[in-house]
Enzyme design. Sequence first.
Site, PDB file in Angstrom:
ATOM      1  N   HIS A  41       0.830  -1.210   0.000  1.00  0.00           N
ATOM      2  CA  HIS A  41       0.000   0.000   0.000  1.00  0.00           C
ATOM      3  C   HIS A  41       0.860   1.253   0.000  1.00  0.00           C
ATOM      4  CE1 HIS A  41      -3.977  -1.991   1.417  1.00  0.00           C
ATOM      5  NE2 HIS A  41      -3.908  -1.861   0.115  1.00  0.00           N
ATOM      6  N   CYS A  95       2.811 -12.409   3.351  1.00  0.00           N
ATOM      7  CA  CYS A  95       3.659 -12.325   4.550  1.00  0.00           C
ATOM      8  C   CYS A  95       3.430 -13.563   5.432  1.00  0.00           C
ATOM      9  CB  CYS A  95       3.313 -11.062   5.325  1.00  0.00           C
ATOM     10  SG  CYS A  95       4.227 -10.966   6.870  1.00  0.00           S
ATOM     11  N   GLU A 125      -6.132  -7.902   3.504  1.00  0.00           N
ATOM     12  CA  GLU A 125      -5.624  -8.941   4.430  1.00  0.00           C
ATOM     13  C   GLU A 125      -6.786  -9.621   5.165  1.00  0.00           C
ATOM     14  OE1 GLU A 125      -2.946  -7.817   7.733  1.00  0.00           O
ATOM     15  OE2 GLU A 125      -4.030  -9.358   8.815  1.00  0.00           O
ATOM     16  N   THR A 162      -3.315  -8.171  11.396  1.00  0.00           N
ATOM     17  CA  THR A 162      -1.922  -8.127  11.880  1.00  0.00           C
ATOM     18  C   THR A 162      -1.485  -6.722  12.296  1.00  0.00           C
ATOM     19  OG1 THR A 162      -1.185  -7.847   9.608  1.00  0.00           O
ATOM     20  CG2 THR A 162      -1.097 -10.080  10.486  1.00  0.00           C
ATOM     21  N   CYS A 191       1.348  -8.550  14.379  1.00  0.00           N
ATOM     22  CA  CYS A 191       2.716  -8.962  14.059  1.00  0.00           C
ATOM     23  C   CYS A 191       3.726  -8.159  14.872  1.00  0.00           C
ATOM     24  CB  CYS A 191       2.982  -8.855  12.567  1.00  0.00           C
ATOM     25  SG  CYS A 191       3.345  -7.192  12.037  1.00  0.00           S
ATOM     26  N   ASN A 221      -1.807   0.050   8.402  1.00  0.00           N
ATOM     27  CA  ASN A 221      -0.895   0.190   9.548  1.00  0.00           C
ATOM     28  C   ASN A 221      -0.463   1.641   9.724  1.00  0.00           C
ATOM     29  OD1 ASN A 221       2.224   0.400   8.747  1.00  0.00           O
ATOM     30  ND2 ASN A 221       1.179  -0.809   7.185  1.00  0.00           N
ATOM     31  N   SER A 263       4.924   0.161   4.696  1.00  0.00           N
ATOM     32  CA  SER A 263       5.120   0.176   3.239  1.00  0.00           C
ATOM     33  C   SER A 263       5.843   1.433   2.770  1.00  0.00           C
ATOM     34  CB  SER A 263       3.775   0.115   2.523  1.00  0.00           C
ATOM     35  OG  SER A 263       2.838  -0.598   3.228  1.00  0.00           O
TER      36      SER A 263
HETATM   37  S1  SF4 Z   1       3.059  -5.317   8.815  1.00  0.00           S
HETATM   38 FE1  SF4 Z   1       3.501  -7.324   9.736  1.00  0.00          FE
HETATM   39  S2  SF4 Z   1       2.004  -8.698   8.778  1.00  0.00           S
HETATM   40 FE2  SF4 Z   1       2.055  -6.858   7.513  1.00  0.00          FE
HETATM   41  S3  SF4 Z   1       3.574  -7.349   5.942  1.00  0.00           S
HETATM   42 FE3  SF4 Z   1       4.669  -6.309   7.600  1.00  0.00          FE
HETATM   43  S4  SF4 Z   1       5.497  -7.977   8.889  1.00  0.00           S
HETATM   44 FE4  SF4 Z   1       3.865  -8.827   7.581  1.00  0.00          FE
END
Ligand code: SF4
Length: 282
Positions: A41, A95, A125, A162, A191, A221, A263
């Site tokens: 993203h 992931c 996700e 996550t 995560c 995130n 990202s």
């Molecule tokens: S934020 Fe966590 S779950 Fe998402 S891609 Fe990165 S390591 Fe993987």
Amino acid sequence: MKITVAPSAGFCFGVKRAINLAIDSASKFDSELNTLGPIIHNPQVVSQLKDKKIFPVDTIDEIKSDKVIIRSHGIKSDVENKILQKNITIIDATCPFVKRSQEYIKKAFQEGYFIIMVGDDKHPEVQSVISFADSARYKVVNRIEELEQIKFNEKIALISQTTQDINFYLSIICEVFKKTSKEIIVFNTICDATKLKQEEAALLSSESDIMIVVGGYNSANTNKLKNICKKIQNNTYHIETEAELEYKWFKNAENIGITAGASTPDWIIEKVVEKIRSFDIL
Ligand code: SF4
């Protein structure tokens, strides 16, 4: 002016792995290689990958070769089946943390739990993970009030996206415990990269006069980080690139904190730091 960048700001392990896998696969391939949906993203990174012949497509019918890259968020189980039926080879960049959530859901579904997934039901996700259970056997919730729509007359499995805010997940868990005396299992699916980013962002927000959160507007995130920072430091701004920074935000600010979503590449963070430094000498 002191500028502090959170140590964990930027690419997480899962994103680095997905991008490296895509670039490595494209280098071995003569023609265009497609990802089903943007690989991560971040529109700036997706745009750069086009120079390496990696292009996102929205549907299976648009895939231009006999291979496709599955992004870090994973894909729905029925979409995976359709790809395989068309004899398209999957290059799987899902992931491992998302894969783990998919395994947990499969297990909970097979063992007869009603599943509550805490996350955004429109996020790829969540859609990929929850697709491993029957739609009558789960509810995705993003607000505590949505728990009212659940009957709580059977055993419950709780799982989170996550990138969920850990405190929000804990508040949902507490509420579910209040609502039922039936068996409850809780999967710890936030995560490690997300936990660390959120802890550092909260600490940095408490020590800064202004917080800059860098990352895609469509990145879950990054939006969670913005919310965490905003609760602690009202002067929090979410930007995608340095072009959006405004001089007036930094007037009278001594301590500047910067964090970035999973990202966001280092080069964008560096440009943000550079631009803020240029304000300091105005
Ligand atoms: S934020 Fe966590 S779950 Fe998402 S891609 Fe990165 S390591 Fe993987």
